[in-house]
Design a protein around this motif. Structure first.
Motif, PDB file in Angstrom:
ATOM      1  N   TYR A 181      96.333  50.372  54.617  1.00  0.00           N
ATOM      2  CA  TYR A 181      95.698  49.195  55.139  1.00  0.00           C
ATOM      3  C   TYR A 181      94.028  49.254  55.449  1.00  0.00           C
ATOM      4  CZ  TYR A 181      95.732  44.906  57.943  1.00  0.00           C
ATOM      5  OH  TYR A 181      95.361  43.768  58.503  1.00  0.00           O
ATOM      6  N   LYS A 236     100.737  41.003  59.262  1.00  0.00           N
ATOM      7  CA  LYS A 236      99.918  41.872  59.108  1.00  0.00           C
ATOM      8  C   LYS A 236     100.831  43.272  58.514  1.00  0.00           C
ATOM      9  CE  LYS A 236      95.867  40.796  61.770  1.00  0.00           C
ATOM     10  NZ  LYS A 236      95.052  41.077  62.848  1.00  0.00           N
ATOM     11  N   THR A 279     101.672  43.131  55.152  1.00  0.00           N
ATOM     12  CA  THR A 279     100.615  43.511  54.169  1.00  0.00           C
ATOM     13  C   THR A 279     100.110  45.036  54.182  1.00  0.00           C
ATOM     14  OG1 THR A 279      99.564  41.385  54.753  1.00  0.00           O
ATOM     15  CG2 THR A 279      98.085  43.429  53.813  1.00  0.00           C
ATOM     16  N   GLU A 285      93.231  48.690  51.998  1.00  0.00           N
ATOM     17  CA  GLU A 285      93.121  47.313  51.431  1.00  0.00           C
ATOM     18  C   GLU A 285      92.302  46.464  51.956  1.00  0.00           C
ATOM     19  OE1 GLU A 285      95.678  44.407  49.795  1.00  0.00           O
ATOM     20  OE2 GLU A 285      95.698  46.474  49.275  1.00  0.00           O
ATOM     21  N   ARG A 286      91.703  46.479  53.233  1.00  0.00           N
ATOM     22  CA  ARG A 286      90.846  45.707  53.807  1.00  0.00           C
ATOM     23  C   ARG A 286      89.455  45.653  53.148  1.00  0.00           C
ATOM     24  NH1 ARG A 286      91.107  44.358  59.961  1.00  0.00           N
ATOM     25  NH2 ARG A 286      89.769  42.622  59.260  1.00  0.00           N
TER      26      ARG A 286
END
Length: 432
Positions: A408, A349, A352, A411-412
Motif C-alpha cells: 500500500y 482503502k 486498494t 502504491e501511494r
C-alpha cells in the motif's frame, strides 16, 4: 475473429519484430485479477504454515499436524477443506489469464505474435531461475519455477491457437485429468482394495521442506533437490495428467475479458462460484473429517496416495475456479456501489491495499519467505518449533498484513515491486 487470424488482419508494415510497448500501465489494470492475487497470497501463506511446524506430529497424509487443542483442530479442518490444493488452481488460472492479457496487449499494439510469444518465453525462463533460487535459499515448496515451466510449454503450444482449437484442448485436458485421477480409485475398488489404496508409512511430505534441519547448508541441499523435482519433474507430469486445463481456462477467459468485465458474464460467474466452491469443499470434507477424528477410516485412505486425498485433490480445481468467480462477482458488486456513491465507500482503502499486493504479487510472495524461513526454520530463530496450527495461522496472517502495508505504501508512492521492476528490465530490455 480467431487468434490465428489476428496477425493477418494487421498490415505487415505495422508489425515489428521488437515489442511496440512495455508492460501494463496503471490505468490498464483491472481490479478483479489484482484483488484475487492479493487474497491468493494470504491463502498461500496459510497453506504453507503446516510445513513450518517442526515439532508437530503429522497425520497419515504427511502434511497437516494431528496434535493440538480444539482451536488447532478447527484450523486444520478449515485448511484441508478450504485451502489445501485449492489455492494452486487459483494461482494457475490467474497465471494463464495474465499471460494471455500480456500477449493480447502486445499484439494489439502492433507487436508481431511471434515476438509477443518470445517475450513471454523470456519471462518464463526468468521465473524458472527465480523459482530455483527461491527454493534453494528459502522455501522448497516454491511454485514460481513450477509455473515457469508450465508457461514455457503451454505458451509455446497454445497462445496462438484459435478459439476453436483452444476449446477442444480444454475438453481434452479435462477428460485427461478426470480419467487419470479416477483410474487408481476405480482399479482399487474393482479389486476390493479401496481402503488400502495409498501408503500411510511413507515419508511425510513435509520433510522435503527441511524446516526442521538446524544446518542451513544441509537444509539448502534438501530444498534444492525438492525444487528440482517440483520444477522439472512435477511440472511436466502435470502436463501428462491434464492439470493444465486450469491454465487453458485462464487463456480462454482472458480472451473474453471475464475478469475485466464481470458484468457481461454474470450467469457464468454465478454458476462457477456456487458449483465450484460446493464441489471443492464437499470433495475435501471426508479428508477433513477423518483428519480431526470425526469419522474413522484406514490410515492408508488418508495417506498422500489414498482415496480421500485423491478425492480432495481431484476437486481442488473446481474450488480454485469458484474462488476466482467469487472475487469477480464481488468486484462487480463493489464497483457498482462505488459508481452510485457520492463519497468513498467504507473499506475502499482496504480494497486498494489488498489489490496493491496483487499488483506486486511476485515481490510479496518472495517477501513471505524472507520472513517465514529465517524466523520459523530450525536453522534460523526456530520459532516454528514452539507454534501450533492456530498460532501459526495467526503468524501467517500477520506476515501477509506486513506485505499489505508495504504494498500500500508503494502504491501511494507510485512505485512497483522490486522484483517486478527487475523482471520488466529483463523482459523489455530492447525498450531501453
Amino acid at each position: 475473429m480467431t487468434v490465428e487470424s489476428t496477425e493477418e488482419a494487421t498490415p505487415q508494415a505495422a508489425r515489428t519484430a521488437a515489442p511496440r510497448r512495455g508492460g501494463v500501465l496503471p490505468g490498464e489494470r483491472a481490479l478483479a485479477p489484482d484483488l484475487a492475487r492479493g487474497l491468493m497470497l494470504l491463502f498461500i501463506g496459510l497453506s504453507n504454515t503446516a510445513f513450518h511446524l517442526t515439532a508437530a506430529g503429522h497425520g497419515p497424509s504427511g502434511w497437516q499436524p494431528v496434535d493440538g487443542g480444539w482451536a488447532d483442530h478447527a484450523v486444520q479442518f478449515a485448511m484441508i477443506t478450504v485451502l489445501d490444493l485449492r489455492i494452486y488452481p487459483l494461482f494457475a488460472f490467474l497465471f494463464g489469464y495474465g499471460m494471455m492479457q500480456l500477449f493480447l496487449r502486445q499484439t494489439s499494439a502492433g507487436t508481431s505474435e511471434r515476438e509477443a510469444a518470445r517475450l513471454l518465453r523470456r519471462r518464463s525462463l526468468c521465473l524458472i531461475v527465480i523459482g530455483l533460487l527461491h527454493a534453494t535459499l528459502l522455501m522448497a515448496g516454491d511454485i514460481v519455477g513450477f509455473y515457469g515451466v508450465l508457461s514455457l510449454a503451454l505458451g509455446w503450444f497454445f497462445l496462438r491457437r484459435s478459439d476453436r482449437a483452444l476449446k477442444w484442448w480444454i475438453w481434452i485436458a479435462a477428460a485427461q485429468f478426470v480419467v487419470l485421477a479416477a483410474q487408481p480409485v476405480v482399479s482399487a475398488a474393482l479389486a476390493g482394495d479401496l481402503g488400502t489404496l495409498g501408503d500411510s508409512g511413507a515419508e511425510p511430505g513435509a520433510d522435503a521442506y527441511a524446516a526442521g534441519e538446524g544446518n542451513w547448508l544441509t537444509a539448502a541441499g534438501t530444498r534444492f533437490t525438492s525444487g528440482l523435482f517440483v520444477t522439472f519433474a512435477a511440472a511436466p507430469l502435470s502436463l501428462v495428467g491434464g492439470a493444465y486445463v486450469i491454465f487453458l481456462l485462464g487463456f480462454w477467459a482472458a480472451r473474453r475479458r471475464v475478469l475485466e468485465e464481470p458484468g457481461r458474464h454474470l450467469p457464468l460467474l454465478r454458476r462457477t462460484a456456487v458449483v465450484g466452491i460446493a464441489v471443492g469443499w464437499l470433495g475435501a470434507l471426508p479428508a477433513a473429517l477423518a483428519h480431526v477424528g470425526a469419522i474413522t477410516v484406514p490410515d492408508d485412505a488418508q495417506s498422500e496416495g489414498g482415496v480421500l486425498t485423491l478425492l480432495r485433490d481431484a476437486t481442488g480445481n473446481a474450488a480454485g475456479l469458484g474462488y476466482v468467480a467469487a472475487v469477480a462477482l464481488f468486484v462487480h458488486w463493489w464497483t457498482g456501489r462505488a459508481s452510485r456513491s457520492r463519497r468513498p465507500l467504507r473499506g475502499a482503502k482496504a480494497i486498494t491495499a489488498v489489490s496493491a499486493v496483487g499488483k506486486r504479487s511476485l515481490s510479496c510472495y518472495l517477501a513471505h519467505s524472507l520472513i517465514f524461513a529465517p524466523v520459523l526454520a530450525a536453522w534460523g530463530l526456530g520459532l516454528g518449533e514452539h507454534l501450533t496450527s492456530a498460532t501459526m495461522a495467526l503468524f501467517a496472517v500477520g506476515v501477509w498484513l506486513v506485505t499489505v502495508v508495504g504494498a500500500y505504501a508503494m502504491e501511494r508512492a507510485g512505485r512497483r515491486g522490486p522484483v517486478e521492476v527487475a523482471l520488466r528490465r529483463v523482459m523489455y530490455r530492447r525498450q531501453g
